[in-house]
Structures are given as structure tokens and as C-alpha cells.
Scaffold this motif. Structure first.
Motif, PDB file in Angstrom:
ATOM      1  N   ASN A  33      18.154 -36.844  80.800  1.00 32.40           N
ATOM      2  CA  ASN A  33      19.378 -36.242  81.306  1.00 32.40           C
ATOM      3  C   ASN A  33      19.362 -34.716  81.244  1.00 32.40           C
ATOM      4  N   ARG A  34      18.344 -34.141  80.620  1.00 30.49           N
ATOM      5  CA  ARG A  34      18.245 -32.676  80.631  1.00 30.49           C
ATOM      6  C   ARG A  34      17.105 -32.248  81.539  1.00 30.49           C
ATOM      7  N   PRO A  80      16.017 -33.209  67.309  1.00 30.32           N
ATOM      8  CA  PRO A  80      14.781 -32.414  67.375  1.00 30.32           C
ATOM      9  C   PRO A  80      13.583 -33.162  67.920  1.00 30.32           C
ATOM     10  N   ASN A  81      13.623 -34.468  67.922  1.00 29.97           N
ATOM     11  CA  ASN A  81      12.457 -35.200  68.394  1.00 29.97           C
ATOM     12  C   ASN A  81      12.445 -35.421  69.894  1.00 29.97           C
ATOM     13  N   THR A  82      13.347 -34.772  70.605  1.00 29.58           N
ATOM     14  CA  THR A  82      13.346 -34.921  72.061  1.00 29.58           C
ATOM     15  C   THR A  82      12.358 -33.943  72.669  1.00 29.58           C
ATOM     16  N   GLU A  83      11.255 -34.440  73.132  1.00 28.65           N
ATOM     17  CA  GLU A  83      10.200 -33.604  73.695  1.00 28.65           C
ATOM     18  C   GLU A  83      10.500 -33.290  75.143  1.00 28.65           C
ATOM     19  N   ALA A  84      10.228 -32.045  75.539  1.00 24.34           N
ATOM     20  CA  ALA A  84      10.349 -31.648  76.936  1.00 24.34           C
ATOM     21  C   ALA A  84       9.018 -31.870  77.629  1.00 24.34           C
ATOM     22  N   GLN A 117      14.545 -29.334  72.968  1.00 24.55           N
ATOM     23  CA  GLN A 117      13.354 -28.514  72.927  1.00 24.55           C
ATOM     24  C   GLN A 117      13.156 -27.729  74.210  1.00 24.55           C
ATOM     25  N   GLY A 118      13.987 -27.946  75.194  1.00 22.11           N
ATOM     26  CA  GLY A 118      13.675 -27.384  76.489  1.00 22.11           C
ATOM     27  C   GLY A 118      13.865 -25.897  76.616  1.00 22.11           C
ATOM     28  N   ASN A 119      14.826 -25.322  75.925  1.00 24.88           N
ATOM     29  CA  ASN A 119      15.120 -23.901  76.069  1.00 24.88           C
ATOM     30  C   ASN A 119      14.248 -23.132  75.086  1.00 24.88           C
ATOM     31  N   LEU A 120      13.068 -22.779  75.536  1.00 18.65           N
ATOM     32  CA  LEU A 120      12.049 -22.217  74.667  1.00 18.65           C
ATOM     33  C   LEU A 120      11.700 -20.790  75.043  1.00 18.65           C
ATOM     34  N   ILE A 121      11.239 -20.046  74.034  1.00 21.40           N
ATOM     35  CA  ILE A 121      10.691 -18.702  74.251  1.00 21.40           C
ATOM     36  C   ILE A 121       9.197 -18.801  73.993  1.00 21.40           C
ATOM     37  N   PHE A 122       8.413 -18.440  75.004  1.00 18.98           N
ATOM     38  CA  PHE A 122       6.970 -18.584  74.930  1.00 18.98           C
ATOM     39  C   PHE A 122       6.290 -17.253  74.664  1.00 18.98           C
ATOM     40  N   GLY A 123       5.130 -17.321  74.000  1.00 23.24           N
ATOM     41  CA  GLY A 123       4.247 -16.178  73.952  1.00 23.24           C
ATOM     42  C   GLY A 123       3.505 -16.031  75.274  1.00 23.24           C
ATOM     43  N   LYS A 124       2.685 -14.979  75.355  1.00 23.61           N
ATOM     44  CA  LYS A 124       1.974 -14.726  76.605  1.00 23.61           C
ATOM     45  C   LYS A 124       0.734 -15.586  76.764  1.00 23.61           C
ATOM     46  N   GLY A 125       0.379 -16.306  75.734  1.00 26.73           N
ATOM     47  CA  GLY A 125      -0.730 -17.223  75.840  1.00 26.73           C
ATOM     48  C   GLY A 125      -2.049 -16.645  75.375  1.00 26.73           C
ATOM     49  N   THR A 126      -2.937 -17.544  74.953  1.00 27.21           N
ATOM     50  CA  THR A 126      -4.313 -17.199  74.612  1.00 27.21           C
ATOM     51  C   THR A 126      -5.219 -18.099  75.427  1.00 27.21           C
TER      52      THR A 126
END
Lengths: 115, 116
Positions: A30-31, A100-104, B101-110
Motif C-alpha cells: 500500500n506504500r 520496521p520490518n517492512t522492506e521497500a 523504510q521507503g523514505n530514505l536518504i542515500f549516500g552517493k555510492g561506492t
């Protein structure tokens, strides 16, 4: 294939044209999230939906960008009057709402090139 | 402001050698922490995540990461690298709200290259 699906995979457009991308999330999720990834950078959060409601938008999402998820299933991201700076990979992800266990899970992305 | 720093843009290791990818974060509290891998033309795949508890977390494909609060670090390790591990690796932090977990801040990657 039950993963996150994005269409098209590649799009080349002329500056000033409008483009629309589609994302089909995993069916029970749903997200839904949109990210943008430019060359040499990590993904940057743009916006997310819970069901059909758009709950958060990044400052990166200018007035030329609009995202919808009308029935809480697939989503579209439209860019109006494209600029060369819009060239990027646009990533969609989906997840269950919850703890917290909801993986994207991420789709393979739509690569936009503005010429 | 929240941020993630991956100091190494590109690392090359020999197949069979050990690997450590560095990640430092700046966050007001203990965030959720993640490592993702991205192969060319592919989406992001979650390798592992840290929320709480044991600071050494195990992930898929033989990867592990250790959360060190005092150093604001979450380095990724693998004891023996395989050629198929060549990819780009992203560290990310997530806010402790909403549970998503969807709203994430990412690094620039390695970017990891593996020599035969």
C-alpha cells in the motif's frame, strides 16, 4: 513477475516536452515511493503515497512534477516542460505500511534523457 | 541536516580478498540503517538493515555490517569477494517514524570492481 514494474525503461524526449512514467507496485503493497537518481549520485527521495494519498513531497519535486496514484494501485509521475537537468533515472519502490520490518522493493527504473 | 557519506567512490579488490565499504551518517538520533546493491541496469536490492539490538547484522550474499554509534558508522564487510559482487553499493538512513523504510536518504555510492 511479481516485482515492482516500471514503464518505459528508457525515454528520450526533447526539452520542453511533457513525459509520463508509470509504476506498478507489488500488488499487496500500500506504500509507493518515487526516487530520482542522477549520474554519480545516490537515489533522492521525491514523494510517497499510502494508498491513494500523497503523504510527503520532497523540495526536489518542483511545480513541473506531479505524481498520482488514483486508485491506490499503480502510480504515474509526470514531468511538464522537461529540462536537461531532469535527465536521470526515476526509481519507484513499494512496501507494506507497518513496522520496521517492512522492506521497500525497488523497480528497475525509467531512464530519462532530455535532449 | 541528515546525510550519508560514503568516502570511497570506487574500490577495486581481487577476487577472494576481503572487502570493507565505509559509511558514515549524520542524524539527530539513531536512524534505521541500510545497505543496498545496484547492478548495472537493475534496481536496488536490499543487502541488510539495522534497526536495534545486536550491532553486527548479517545480510544476504555473505555480507555483514557493524553499527558503531560512537563513530556514526555502518561499514559493510565481506570476508571473501566473488566476481559477481561487482556492482554499486549504497548506504542509506531512514527516519524513525511511520515505520516505513521507503523514505530514505542515500549516500552517493561506492562502485566495486573485482579483479580476477
Amino acid at each position: 513477475d511479481t516485482g515492482v514494474s516500471q514503464d518505459p525503461r528508457h525515454k528520450i524526449t526533447k526539452r520542453g516536452q511533457n513525459v509520463t512514467f508509470r509504476c506498478d507496485p507489488i500488488s499487496e503493497h500500500n506504500r509507493l515511493y518515487w526516487y530520482r537518481q542522477t549520474l554519480g549520485q545516490g537515489p533522492e527521495f521525491l514523494t510517497y503515497f499510502q494508498n491513494e494519498a500523497q503523504l510527503e513531497k520532497s523540495r526536489l519535486l518542483s511545480d513541473r512534477f506531479s505524481a498520482e496514484r488514483p486508485k491506490g494501485s499503480f502510480s504515474t509521475l509526470e514531468i511538464q516542460r522537461t529540462e536537461q537537468g531532469d535527465s536521470a533515472m526515476y526509481l519507484c519502490a513499494s512496501s507494506l505500511a507497518g513496522g520496521p520490518n517492512t522492506e521497500a522493493f525497488f523497480g528497475q527504473g525509467t531512464r530519462l534523457t532530455v535532449v | 541536516a541528515q546525510s550519508v557519506t560514503q568516502p570511497d567512490i570506487h574500490i577495486t579488490v581481487s577476487e577472494g580478498a576481503s572487502l570493507e565499504l565505509r559509511c558514515n551518517y549524520s542524524y539527530g538520533a539513531t536512524p534505521y540503517l541500510f545497505w543496498y546493491v545496484q547492478s548495472p541496469g537493475q534496481g536496488l536490492q536490499l543487502l541488510l538493515k539495522y534497526f536495534s539490538g545486536d550491532t553486527l547484522v548479517q545480510g544476504i550474499k555473505g555480507f555483514e555490517a557493524e553499527f558503531k554509534r560512537s563513530q556514526s558508522s555502518f561499514n559493510l564487510r565481506k570476508p571473501s569477494v566473488h566476481w559477481s559482487d561487482a556492482a554499486e553499493y549504497f548506504c542509506a538512513v531512514g527516519a524513525r517514524y511511520g515505520g516505513s523504510q521507503g523514505n530514505l536518504i542515500f549516500g552517493k555510492g561506492t562502485k566495486l570492481s573485482v579483479k580476477p
